[in-house]
Design a protein around this motif. Structure first.
Motif, PDB file in Angstrom:
ATOM      1  N   LEU A 484       0.834  -1.203   0.000  1.00 24.34           N
ATOM      2  CA  LEU A 484       0.000   0.000   0.000  1.00 24.34           C
ATOM      3  C   LEU A 484       0.870   1.255   0.000  1.00 24.34           C
ATOM      4  CD1 LEU A 484      -2.716  -1.022   2.611  1.00 24.34           C
ATOM      5  CD2 LEU A 484      -2.909  -1.034   0.114  1.00 24.34           C
ATOM      6  N   PRO A 485       0.312   2.396  -0.417  1.00 22.93           N
ATOM      7  CA  PRO A 485       1.081   3.648  -0.366  1.00 22.93           C
ATOM      8  C   PRO A 485       1.383   4.043   1.076  1.00 22.93           C
ATOM      9  CG  PRO A 485      -0.991   3.920  -1.584  1.00 22.93           C
ATOM     10  CD  PRO A 485      -1.035   2.590  -0.958  1.00 22.93           C
ATOM     11  N   SER A 509       4.722   8.106  -0.615  1.00 23.63           N
ATOM     12  CA  SER A 509       5.538   7.123  -1.329  1.00 23.63           C
ATOM     13  C   SER A 509       4.623   6.035  -1.889  1.00 23.63           C
ATOM     14  CB  SER A 509       6.568   6.514  -0.382  1.00 23.63           C
ATOM     15  OG  SER A 509       5.928   5.907   0.727  1.00 23.63           O
ATOM     16  N   ALA A 510       4.839   5.686  -3.141  1.00 28.03           N
ATOM     17  CA  ALA A 510       4.002   4.677  -3.784  1.00 28.03           C
ATOM     18  C   ALA A 510       4.348   3.290  -3.262  1.00 28.03           C
ATOM     19  CB  ALA A 510       4.179   4.726  -5.294  1.00 28.03           C
ATOM     20  N   ILE A 515       0.240   5.744  -7.384  1.00 26.36           N
ATOM     21  CA  ILE A 515      -0.807   6.512  -6.706  1.00 26.36           C
ATOM     22  C   ILE A 515      -1.712   7.146  -7.755  1.00 26.36           C
ATOM     23  CG2 ILE A 515      -1.238   8.541  -5.254  1.00 26.36           C
ATOM     24  CD1 ILE A 515       1.385   7.822  -3.795  1.00 26.36           C
ATOM     25  N   ALA A 516      -3.012   6.923  -7.603  1.00 20.96           N
ATOM     26  CA  ALA A 516      -3.980   7.454  -8.569  1.00 20.96           C
ATOM     27  C   ALA A 516      -4.512   8.815  -8.147  1.00 20.96           C
ATOM     28  CB  ALA A 516      -5.138   6.470  -8.736  1.00 20.96           C
ATOM     29  N   ASP A 558      -4.235   4.178  -4.383  1.00 14.55           N
ATOM     30  CA  ASP A 558      -3.481   3.721  -5.550  1.00 14.55           C
ATOM     31  C   ASP A 558      -4.410   3.226  -6.655  1.00 14.55           C
ATOM     32  OD1 ASP A 558      -4.183   1.033  -5.029  1.00 14.55           O
ATOM     33  OD2 ASP A 558      -2.351   0.652  -3.892  1.00 14.55           O
ATOM     34  N   SER A 559      -3.836   2.826  -7.764  1.00 15.31           N
ATOM     35  CA  SER A 559      -4.621   2.469  -8.949  1.00 15.31           C
ATOM     36  C   SER A 559      -5.450   1.207  -8.748  1.00 15.31           C
ATOM     37  CB  SER A 559      -3.699   2.293 -10.156  1.00 15.31           C
ATOM     38  OG  SER A 559      -2.721   1.284  -9.884  1.00 15.31           O
TER      39      SER A 559
END
Length: 685
Positions: A484-485, A509-510, A515-516, A558-559
């Motif tokens: 997870l971010p 931080s991704a 990250i969307a 995130d996406s």
């Protein structure tokens, strides 16, 4: 051996404490089937302060012969104490560390600085030392820093300059030693600067703290003859650039005052921002003395313990970096029966084994824990350093709730039932968090218990709270997906108007997916209300309410729909329209700690007015109208209506009129900020 002295407090404050009695703990007994479940709401998206390493603290005093005992240190370690303050309240201003003397006071054997530090290290706690302002010098304080951190290598980080120095007689009451001819806040501030310079010349890493008055506690708000403002204004204006934290003390005198904390801390932060100069955001807040201050309602029995747990959690959730109980050992006072148990009127965590003067009543054996000791144990087990508080609330006055999110994804919920005779079932609803099925870990302490019970039992979404109890449940998440971010960085707010605010933050931080977007939430009670979302790292919030305090967090998504932990909060207050057809200026002209004279200047910037009505609302339930003049004043609930008198009803364009009132308050005095004149919101100056 002389009787262990109680903490010294101003007579005015003690008198007000006696008047502030507990809102009835007892409620009529109810049949089990008639008790409506209490709704508890926890929102993991509404993040508050992180739990500091020094959060759970207490005071040690040089008149306490058990200060250096291994048993004492081990008990404090078991309670999770992470900061110890020395050498003890008002004794700090008569204590000379080099020869371990306190002229005019009693010094117990085995309480010198090295012994204290040995106990602190055994406990695993950081030290906070109060340098002698009242009868000492900057050179003496600097020598103490040299001995502690250079000679001995103790690494003492936190140093206060004096203790309750506003109690030196400058405002009438004198209990604090002060040999300075000038007792003013300006002299205190100038001397703090001298101390800070001398102490940091020895060790530039030390943190220096200055004494402030606590909002709505004497002598907060008072201005003495010859001063340029209140104690806090003068001290922060002169010493602000040299200090690293400020010091508050709080003895509320009642057991139900945790609701005062958010405003107390917010008003302190506003004063720091207004007066301490550039870089004021670095200045922390320490509550270096706290006790319920309520011998009639229970100092060492369960009601006092529940108030302590509630206050510790609330203060830490609002960003105070330490809360320090007064005291480890204190001594017997007025003996009463509270909640079915003997209350010795003792402000200590542990028994001193003292007896009344006639020997008719004695405390239990030395170092027997009193109920507030278990409150500290409960808080330290509930909120561990590195956890982050998240918003929690209930719909019942007798039940309070707090929650923290842990780094491993767990959620801990602290539930406190202050009713003396009713068990309350609670239902717990979660937002931004899905609890795992199965029984959670449960910590509980009930009235008269001599330990904290631990079990794995019940459900994450429901529980029954015994009377006079504190309960922590630790809940695992339903799933803990990897990758997870991380949490977004600390948000900031700028260009705040009456209805908008620009919010920006460092990127998160991704994780394993990009990250969307970022989602921006406002803490609204126990619920996080989404203000909007963006693919960037800034967002302008609109449709805000004038004169309102907002606490905002950001999360990253995130996406794949995975969500980060919430960011640290940013808090800001909206204003009123920059321009308008009217302008209002409210000034607090004189203050006496629970009331003030207010003046309201009304200016008409629009078309001529013949007849006007001004409306405003008291921000808090503990505020009210005492009287008013130069207009007809009425109050209904929290609403105040002011209608012109025959002689001042005409306001040509550009004309002004001034009206006045007496405002009463029994908590932090948040001044009204939004006024309407004939239905139009005015600009407030």
């Amino acid at each position: 051996m002389p009787k262990t002295p109680l903490i010294t407090r101003t007579p005015l404050r003690l008198a007000s404490a006696v008047l502030l009695t507990l809102a009835a703990l007892n409620v009529p007994a109810a049949h089990a089937g008639e008790v409506t479940p209490v709704a508890v709401t926890v929102d993991a998206r509404a993040a508050l302060a992180a739990v500091p390493e020094t959060g759970v603290g207490t005071n040690h005093a040089i008149w306490d012969s058990r200060l250096g005992a291994d048993e004492t240190a081990d008990l404090l370690k078991d309670a999770g104490v992470t900061l110890l303050r020395y050498p003890g309240g008002s004794y700090s201003d008569i204590y000379h560390w080099a020869d371990h003397s306190a002229p005019g006071g009693y010094v117990a054997p085995g309480t010198d600085f090295d012994t204290f530090m040995g106990g602190a290290r055994r406990t695993g706690a950081q030290a906070m030392v109060t340098a002698n302002y009242g009868t000492g010098t900057a050179e003496e304080a600097a020598a103490w820093v040299r001995y502690a951190n250079v000679t001995k290598g103790y690494g003492v980080k936190y140093w206060e300059i004096g203790n309750e120095n506003y109690g030196n007689g400058h405002y009438g009451s004198a209990w604090e030693a002060d040999d300075h001819a000038d007792k003013s806040p300006a002299e205190y501030a100038r001397t703090v600067v001298a101390y800070a310079d001398a102490m940091k010349a020895v060790d530039p890493t030390v943190k220096i703290g200055a004494v402030l008055t606590t909002p709505a506690n004497w002598p907060d708000g008072l201005t003495a003859d010859g001063d340029d403002g209140t104690w806090n204004k003068v001290v922060l204006s002169l010493a602000g650039p040299k200090i690293d934290f400020v010091i508050l003390h709080w003895y509320p005198g009642a057991l139900d005052k945790a609701a005062h904390v958010p405003d107390m801390i917010d008003l302190t932060r506003r004063q720091i921002a207004a007066y301490a100069g550039s870089g004021a955001e670095r200045i922390g807040i320490a509550m270096t003395e706290f006790n319920t201050g309520s011998s009639s309602n229970g100092t060492n029995t369960q009601p006092g313990a529940l108030a302590a747990a509630d206050a510790y959690a609330t203060l830490l959730a609002n960003g105070v970096f330490t809360v320090d109980w007064w005291n480890v050992h204190n001594g017997i006072g007025a003996v009463t029966q509270v909640a079915g148990h003997t209350d010795y009127g003792d402000f200590g965590l542990l028994s001193s084994a003292a007896c009344t003067s006639d020997g008719s009543v004695c405390e239990p054996p030395a170092n027997t824990p009193f109920a507030p000791y278990y409150a500290l144990r409960m808080v330290s087990g509930f909120a561990r350093p590195g956890d982050r508080f998240v918003q929690a609330a209930t719909d019942h006055a007798k039940v309070s709730a707090h929650a923290v999110r842990r780094a491993d994804g767990d959620l801990a919920v602290l539930l406190i039932n202050t009713s003396s005779d009713t068990s309350y079932p609670v239902t717990i609803g979660y937002s931004g968090f899905s609890p795992a099925s199965g029984a959670p870990t449960v910590l509980s302490h009930t009235n008269g218990a001599t330990d904290i019970a631990r079990s794995t039992s019940g459900s994450a979404t429901g529980r029954t709270l015994p009377p006079l109890s504190m309960t922590t449940i630790v809940v695992r998440p339903a799933s803990a997906p990897a990758g997870l971010p991380g949490a977004p960085g600390q948000p900031t707010a700028s260009n705040v108007t009456d209805t908008t605010a620009a919010i920006s933050w460092p990127a998160a931080s991704a994780g394993t997916r990009p990250i969307a977007k970022y989602e921006v939430y406002r803490n609204n009670g126990a619920v996080a209300e989404q203000l909007g979302e963006t693919s960037g790292t800034s967002f302008t919030a609109g449709n805000l309410t004038p004169g309102t305090r907002y606490t905002v967090n950001v999360i990253a998504r995130d996406s794949g729909g995975g969500v980060s932990p919430a960011s640290s909060p940013v808090t800001f207050t909206t204003g009123t329209p920059a321009t308008g057809s009217c302008t209002v200026r409210l000034t607090d002209q004189s203050d006496w700690g629970n009331g003030y004279v207010g003046a309201i200047d009304i200016t008409n910037n629009g078309a001529p007015i013949n007849g006007w009505t001004l409306h405003f609302r008291w921000p808090r339930t503990w505020q009210s109208l005492g009287s008013g003049w130069s207009a007809v004043w009425t109050q209904s609930g929290s609403e105040v209506k002011v209608v012109n008198e025959p002689g001042n009803g005409s306001l040509p364009t550009g004309a002004s009129t001034t009206i006045g009132f007496v405002g009463n308050y029994s908590g932090p005095n948040v001044l009204p900020a939004v006024f309407t004149l004939n239905g139009t919101v005015c600009a407030t100056r």
